[in-house]
Design a protein around this motif. Structure first.
Motif, PDB file in Angstrom:
ATOM      1  N   SER A 160       0.941  -1.108   0.056  1.00  0.00           N
ATOM      2  CA  SER A 160       0.032  -0.046  -0.002  1.00  0.00           C
ATOM      3  C   SER A 160       0.991   1.341   0.042  1.00  0.00           C
ATOM      4  O   SER A 160       0.536   2.209  -0.701  1.00  0.00           O
ATOM      5  N   THR A 174      -5.019   2.498  -6.076  1.00  0.00           N
ATOM      6  CA  THR A 174      -4.113   1.153  -5.332  1.00  0.00           C
ATOM      7  C   THR A 174      -4.948   0.199  -4.769  1.00  0.00           C
ATOM      8  O   THR A 174      -4.685  -0.969  -5.024  1.00  0.00           O
ATOM      9  N   VAL A 185      -7.384  -0.330   1.896  1.00  0.00           N
ATOM     10  CA  VAL A 185      -6.194   0.168   1.676  1.00  0.00           C
ATOM     11  C   VAL A 185      -5.863   1.368   2.633  1.00  0.00           C
ATOM     12  O   VAL A 185      -4.869   1.665   3.198  1.00  0.00           O
TER      13      VAL A 185
END
Lengths: 202, 161
Positions: A160, A174, A185
């Protein structure tokens, strides 16, 4: 299926979606075999750099990162016919990358454990790669320390951080790359920052 | 501190991105791409279920497989048949020659044949003369089906069945 001009410029000018259409639509050995080969080569070239960066962030030196990136490209080339397009191509590639990096890191850990000479083991972690600049010299001590701490994070937190801060992806992107939710995330980033802060202060 | 940390992380990312020599990366990239294409050419194509089924049913695979199955089944039947009649044949260790085998087989058959004849004769004797007709007739008819003995006679009346 778009008509493919055999010139390299035409292939370079195509979008990723067009290249992927050619690769997936053209059966092997058919008259469009050259077009498929050129399209696949172009796809591999376009993804190599970010694959190399991710490998470099997570592995201990450039030689390992170059080998890892090459191995990822081999897996992509061999498995691209099985890619069904349900996810984005980068997400699919990222899964291959994670698996390959995990294997390299496991080997690195085993080699370090086997090494009787702790100084040699320590030096190998910081070793200058063959034919490439020495990262130890080009990164400040502070950055080297931070990099080492990031490499010590749990896998999902580390990924991450790498994707959001190093690759400069948004939280949404992401999440897509990791194949998880935005909330997950954010949790990983929060915990990663808390851990890094604690270690830097300590 | 969190903002400062985020700035440090972004700065580290930028610094890492600029670390590798461009020429080295270009060379390694081309090497990796060619290696990948070479591996793709030398890797056997993975087949799905439909491809495997088509391969199995194709003449070049199916015909030899079917022939082999027939041979194996035939061999099983032969071995099974031989095993059932194995009591007639003496163990291999005891057989001296093929002549001995033939003699033994002839003895066995003659013994079986002789006992069967005796059995039938005994049955006929116990039934009495002339009653053989009823014995055979009763297999499919009853006495009530026929009124007189003439029903069993031949056409010229010389014989009774």
């Amino acid at each position: 299926m778009p008509k493919v001009d055999q010139t390299a410029d035409a292939v370079v000018a195509m979008s990723e979606a067009e290249l992927l259409d050619i690769v997936r639509a053209t059966p092997a050995g058919a008259s469009g075999g050259d077009a498929k080969r050129d399209a696949l080569e172009e796809l591999l070239r376009r993804h190599y750099d970010w694959i190399l960066r991710m490998a470099l962030f997570q592995l201990s030196g450039a030689p390992a990162a170059f080998d890892c990136a090459q191995e990822v490209l081999v897996e992509i080339a061999k498995g691209i016919d099985r890619f069904d397009g349900r996810s984005e191509l980068r997400t699919w590639i990222f899964v291959i990358l994670r698996r390959t990096v995990w294997r390299y890191r496991k080997n690195e850990t085993l080699q370090r454990a086997r090494s009787a000479d702790l100084e040699v083991a320590e030096r190998s972690l910081q070793a200058a790669p063959e034919g490439a600049p020495d990262y130890k010299l080009m990164l400040s001590e502070e950055k080297q320390r931070l990099l080492k701490l990031v490499r010590g994070l749990p896998e999902m937190q580390q990924l991450s951080v790498l994707l959001h801060y190093f690759e400069d992806l948004s939280v949404d992107d992401t999440a897509k790359r990791l194949g998880c939710s935005v909330g997950t995330v954010k949790t990983h980033l929060f915990r990663a920052r808390a851990q890094l802060k604690k270690l830097l202060e300590g | 501190m969190t903002d400062e940390l985020e700035n440090q992380l972004r700065a580290l990312g930028s610094a890492m991105n600029g670390q590798l020599d461009e020429a080295t990366v270009r060379a390694k990239r081309e090497m990796a791409v060619q290696s990948a294409m070479r591996a793709r050419r030398t890797t056997p194509e993975r087949r799905g279920f439909e491809e495997w089924l088509a391969l199995f049913l194709s003449p070049k695979f199916f015909a030899p497989a079917a022939a082999l199955s027939v041979v194996l089944l035939g061999a099983i039947f032969v071995v099974d048949g031989t095993r059932e009649s194995g009591s007639v044949v003496a163990p291999a260790t005891q057989l001296a020659s093929s002549e001995d085998i033939e003699d033994e087989l002839a003895d066995e058959v003659s013994l079986v044949g002789a006992s069967f004849v005796k059995e039938v004769e005994a049955e006929f004797e116990s039934e009495g003369e002339g009653e053989i007709d009823d014995t055979f007739v009763s297999l499919s008819f009853s006495e009530d089906d026929f009124d007189t003995e003439e029903d069993f006679s031949s056409e010229d009346g010389t014989e009774t069945i």
